[in-house]
Design a protein around this motif. Structure first.
Motif, PDB file in Angstrom:
ATOM      1  N   LEU A  22       0.794  -1.225   0.000  1.00 30.16           N
ATOM      2  CA  LEU A  22       0.000   0.000   0.000  1.00 30.16           C
ATOM      3  C   LEU A  22       0.829   1.280   0.000  1.00 30.16           C
ATOM      4  CD1 LEU A  22      -2.783  -0.969   2.576  1.00 30.16           C
ATOM      5  CD2 LEU A  22      -2.798  -1.224   0.101  1.00 30.16           C
ATOM      6  N   ASN A  23       2.135   1.172   0.181  1.00 24.85           N
ATOM      7  CA  ASN A  23       2.943   2.376   0.338  1.00 24.85           C
ATOM      8  C   ASN A  23       4.077   2.488  -0.663  1.00 24.85           C
ATOM      9  OD1 ASN A  23       1.462   3.380   2.611  1.00 24.85           O
ATOM     10  ND2 ASN A  23       2.450   1.821   3.865  1.00 24.85           N
ATOM     11  N   VAL A  24       3.874   1.980  -1.860  1.00 27.92           N
ATOM     12  CA  VAL A  24       4.859   2.179  -2.923  1.00 27.92           C
ATOM     13  C   VAL A  24       4.978   3.676  -3.202  1.00 27.92           C
ATOM     14  CG1 VAL A  24       5.371   1.767  -5.354  1.00 27.92           C
ATOM     15  CG2 VAL A  24       4.397  -0.064  -3.953  1.00 27.92           C
ATOM     16  N   SER A  25       6.183   4.181  -3.266  1.00 27.93           N
ATOM     17  CA  SER A  25       6.382   5.624  -3.435  1.00 27.93           C
ATOM     18  C   SER A  25       5.984   6.083  -4.836  1.00 27.93           C
ATOM     19  CB  SER A  25       7.841   6.001  -3.164  1.00 27.93           C
ATOM     20  OG  SER A  25       8.691   5.411  -4.137  1.00 27.93           O
ATOM     21  N   LEU A  26       5.422   7.274  -4.890  1.00 32.79           N
ATOM     22  CA  LEU A  26       5.058   7.901  -6.166  1.00 32.79           C
ATOM     23  C   LEU A  26       5.298   9.391  -6.029  1.00 32.79           C
ATOM     24  CD1 LEU A  26       3.785   7.464  -8.993  1.00 32.79           C
ATOM     25  CD2 LEU A  26       1.579   8.039  -7.960  1.00 32.79           C
ATOM     26  N   ASP A  27       6.124   9.935  -6.913  1.00 32.87           N
ATOM     27  CA  ASP A  27       6.456  11.357  -6.882  1.00 32.87           C
ATOM     28  C   ASP A  27       5.989  12.020  -8.170  1.00 32.87           C
ATOM     29  OD1 ASP A  27       8.494  11.996  -4.446  1.00 32.87           O
ATOM     30  OD2 ASP A  27       8.774   9.940  -5.151  1.00 32.87           O
ATOM     31  N   ILE A  28       5.072  12.976  -8.016  1.00 33.00           N
ATOM     32  CA  ILE A  28       4.451  13.661  -9.148  1.00 33.00           C
ATOM     33  C   ILE A  28       4.953  15.100  -9.190  1.00 33.00           C
ATOM     34  CG2 ILE A  28       2.272  14.381 -10.190  1.00 33.00           C
ATOM     35  CD1 ILE A  28       0.930  12.135  -8.505  1.00 33.00           C
ATOM     36  N   ALA A  29       5.494  15.519 -10.318  1.00 35.16           N
ATOM     37  CA  ALA A  29       5.974  16.894 -10.475  1.00 35.16           C
ATOM     38  C   ALA A  29       4.950  17.701 -11.263  1.00 35.16           C
ATOM     39  CB  ALA A  29       7.316  16.913 -11.192  1.00 35.16           C
ATOM     40  N   PRO A  67      11.226  24.228  -5.504  1.00 37.34           N
ATOM     41  CA  PRO A  67      10.450  22.980  -5.494  1.00 37.34           C
ATOM     42  C   PRO A  67       9.930  22.682  -4.087  1.00 37.34           C
ATOM     43  CG  PRO A  67      12.472  22.705  -6.754  1.00 37.34           C
ATOM     44  CD  PRO A  67      12.574  24.044  -6.079  1.00 37.34           C
ATOM     45  N   THR A  68       8.644  22.502  -3.976  1.00 37.76           N
ATOM     46  CA  THR A  68       8.022  22.269  -2.675  1.00 37.76           C
ATOM     47  C   THR A  68       7.258  20.960  -2.716  1.00 37.76           C
ATOM     48  OG1 THR A  68       7.767  24.656  -2.379  1.00 37.76           O
ATOM     49  CG2 THR A  68       6.509  23.226  -0.905  1.00 37.76           C
ATOM     50  N   MET A  69       7.572  20.080  -1.761  1.00 37.26           N
ATOM     51  CA  MET A  69       6.939  18.776  -1.717  1.00 37.26           C
ATOM     52  C   MET A  69       5.743  18.797  -0.779  1.00 37.26           C
ATOM     53  SD  MET A  69       6.514  15.796   0.184  1.00 37.26           S
ATOM     54  CE  MET A  69       7.883  15.614   1.328  1.00 37.26           C
ATOM     55  N   TYR A  70       4.616  18.267  -1.266  1.00 35.23           N
ATOM     56  CA  TYR A  70       3.414  18.143  -0.447  1.00 35.23           C
ATOM     57  C   TYR A  70       3.018  16.668  -0.394  1.00 35.23           C
ATOM     58  CZ  TYR A  70       2.921  23.186  -1.038  1.00 35.23           C
ATOM     59  OH  TYR A  70       3.142  24.552  -1.038  1.00 35.23           O
ATOM     60  N   ILE A  80       3.376  15.068  -4.042  1.00 35.52           N
ATOM     61  CA  ILE A  80       3.156  15.965  -5.175  1.00 35.52           C
ATOM     62  C   ILE A  80       4.100  17.146  -5.022  1.00 35.52           C
ATOM     63  CG2 ILE A  80       1.499  17.351  -6.453  1.00 35.52           C
ATOM     64  CD1 ILE A  80       0.171  14.744  -4.110  1.00 35.52           C
ATOM     65  N   TRP A  81       4.892  17.388  -6.045  1.00 38.77           N
ATOM     66  CA  TRP A  81       5.899  18.451  -6.012  1.00 38.77           C
ATOM     67  C   TRP A  81       5.408  19.645  -6.819  1.00 38.77           C
ATOM     68  CZ3 TRP A  81      10.710  17.976  -3.503  1.00 38.77           C
ATOM     69  CH2 TRP A  81      10.976  16.705  -2.964  1.00 38.77           C
ATOM     70  N   ASP A  82       5.315  20.773  -6.162  1.00 36.82           N
ATOM     71  CA  ASP A  82       4.950  22.030  -6.808  1.00 36.82           C
ATOM     72  C   ASP A  82       6.245  22.706  -7.238  1.00 36.82           C
ATOM     73  OD1 ASP A  82       3.846  24.387  -7.634  1.00 36.82           O
ATOM     74  OD2 ASP A  82       2.742  24.802  -5.792  1.00 36.82           O
ATOM     75  N   LEU A  83       6.514  22.701  -8.548  1.00 39.17           N
ATOM     76  CA  LEU A  83       7.757  23.268  -9.072  1.00 39.17           C
ATOM     77  C   LEU A  83       7.535  24.695  -9.561  1.00 39.17           C
ATOM     78  CD1 LEU A  83       9.183  20.297 -11.194  1.00 39.17           C
ATOM     79  CD2 LEU A  83       9.359  20.704  -8.734  1.00 39.17           C
TER      80      LEU A  83
END
Length: 372
Positions: A22-29, A67-70, A80-83
């Motif tokens: 359930l906790n596979v990492s996912l990073d969205i830019a 770049p700010t990570m939420y 979710i990364w706000d670039l």
């Protein structure tokens, strides 16, 4: 006491194993120029309004200076990364390209509320060089429709086609550029579900579940995809419990089942939009109180009270877990015991999943979102 400690230890192992599911990492830019609705899109994916506590700041001035990570508020494995926007006075294009940590992100959302620019094309080419995925998203479609609605001969589909064609023409340097038209105000319309489908298809299998869990329930089809994703996890979760049953400690099977049930069903609860924040937001949208329909779910009520272990899903579950413990304690029939634990865990998770899924379906139907 040693037996209890061992049972707790093995329950912790179950939690760790389920965490892998359930906790596979996912990073969205997410990137876009100032005022394009980038931060609102970040908030939408996180299930937050623009003014909620912890929301990404929005505004017509440049609010993202680095770049700010939420973290997703209920699924911390999804980030979710706000670039910052490319090509702004503070972030010139060439300098921006050099500073982007491309390897950090699984894919990029390039967002604009008007016409895509040469800088957007430059960024897309750099992303492609690094074998990463990017997707062009044209935001604030609701504003465009609102402005055009009062014109003589207004046709919504014609307006959408015109916007899409205009965006594609600005990206003619990129072959087969696909544009997704969205509104962060009404994510049940336009291309929001289509975007979700494309993102899911482009991700490797082990990342797809993470995206589906975090993505807002924008349609009946999206909800059903989430349900099927959890159904696929039940077998794996059940096998984890069966593997631990061979440890001859009284209570281990029951403790493991309880740990699995809570972690698994809690994630279902949030993914299906049954939490207070999601239901309150939906209630406001359709101008109808919906929390009372969740109260009819025994699993949702137990999750709220953190009492999943007290859910009575039938004496057969308790009986199967107890027999499994007894068999493993006596050191005989370990395969048989494992099968019993598998059956009990699978039954519990299936019952819970079905209950929560049906509750979510009922709420959408009552809200007038789904006709079937």
């Amino acid at each position: 006491m040693a037996a209890q400690d061992c049972a707790v230890s093995n329950a912790a192992k179950v939690k760790e194993t389920i965490g892998q599911f359930l906790n596979v990492s996912l990073d969205i830019a997410v990137t876009g120029k100032t005022g394009s609705g980038k931060s609102s899109f970040v908030n939408l994916i996180r299930g937050l309004s623009d003014y909620a506590v912890g929301a990404a700041p929005t505004g017509v001035t440049e609010t993202t200076l680095q770049p700010t990570m939420y973290e997703h508020p209920t699924m911390p494995n999804v980030k979710i990364w706000d670039l910052p926007g490319i090509g702004t006075p503070n972030f010139k294009a060439n300098k921006y390209i050099k500073s982007v940590e491309f390897k950090t992100y699984d894919f990029f959302i390039i967002l604009n509320s008007e016409r895509f620019t040469e800088n957007d094309i430059m960024l897309a080419k750099e992303i492609r060089k690094r074998n990463k995925k990017f997707h062009f998203v044209r935001s604030k479609i609701d504003n465009d429709i609102s402005q055009e609605r009062n014109r003589p001969g207004f046709n919504e589909q014609e307006v959408l086609d015109k916007i899409r064609k205009y965006c594609v023409s600005s990206l003619n340097e990129l072959e087969t550029a696909e544009i997704f038209l969205i509104s962060s105000v009404d994510f049940g319309k336009y291309d929001f579900e289509k975007l979700q489908n494309r993102l899911t298809d482009d991700l490797p299998d082990h990342k797809q579940a993470a995206l589906l869990q975090a993505w807002p329930v924008c349609s009946a089809a999206t909800l059903e995809k989430k349900i099927k994703s959890f159904e696929a996890l039940i077998r794996a979760a059940s096998l984890t419990s069966a593997g631990l049953t061979v440890i001859p400690v009284p209570g281990t099977s029951v403790a493991c089942d309880a740990a699995i049930a809570f972690l698994f069903l809690l994630r279902c609860y949030y993914a299906f939009g049954l939490d207070d924040r999601s239901l309150e937001r939906l209630s406001k949208k359709v101008n109808m109180p919906l929390l009372k329909y969740r109260a009819e779910s025994k699993f949702a009520n137990a999750i709220q009270k953190k009492e999943v272990t007290t859910i009575h899903v039938g004496a057969s579950v308790v009986a199967m877990s107890t027999v499994a413990d007894l068999c493993s304690l006596l050191g005989v029939g370990s395969v048989f015991a494992a099968g019993l634990s598998l059956a009990s865990t699978q039954y519990l998770l299936t019952e819970g999943l079905n209950d929560l899924a049906n509750t979510a379906r009922v709420i959408r139907k009552v809200a007038g979102l789904d006709t079937i």
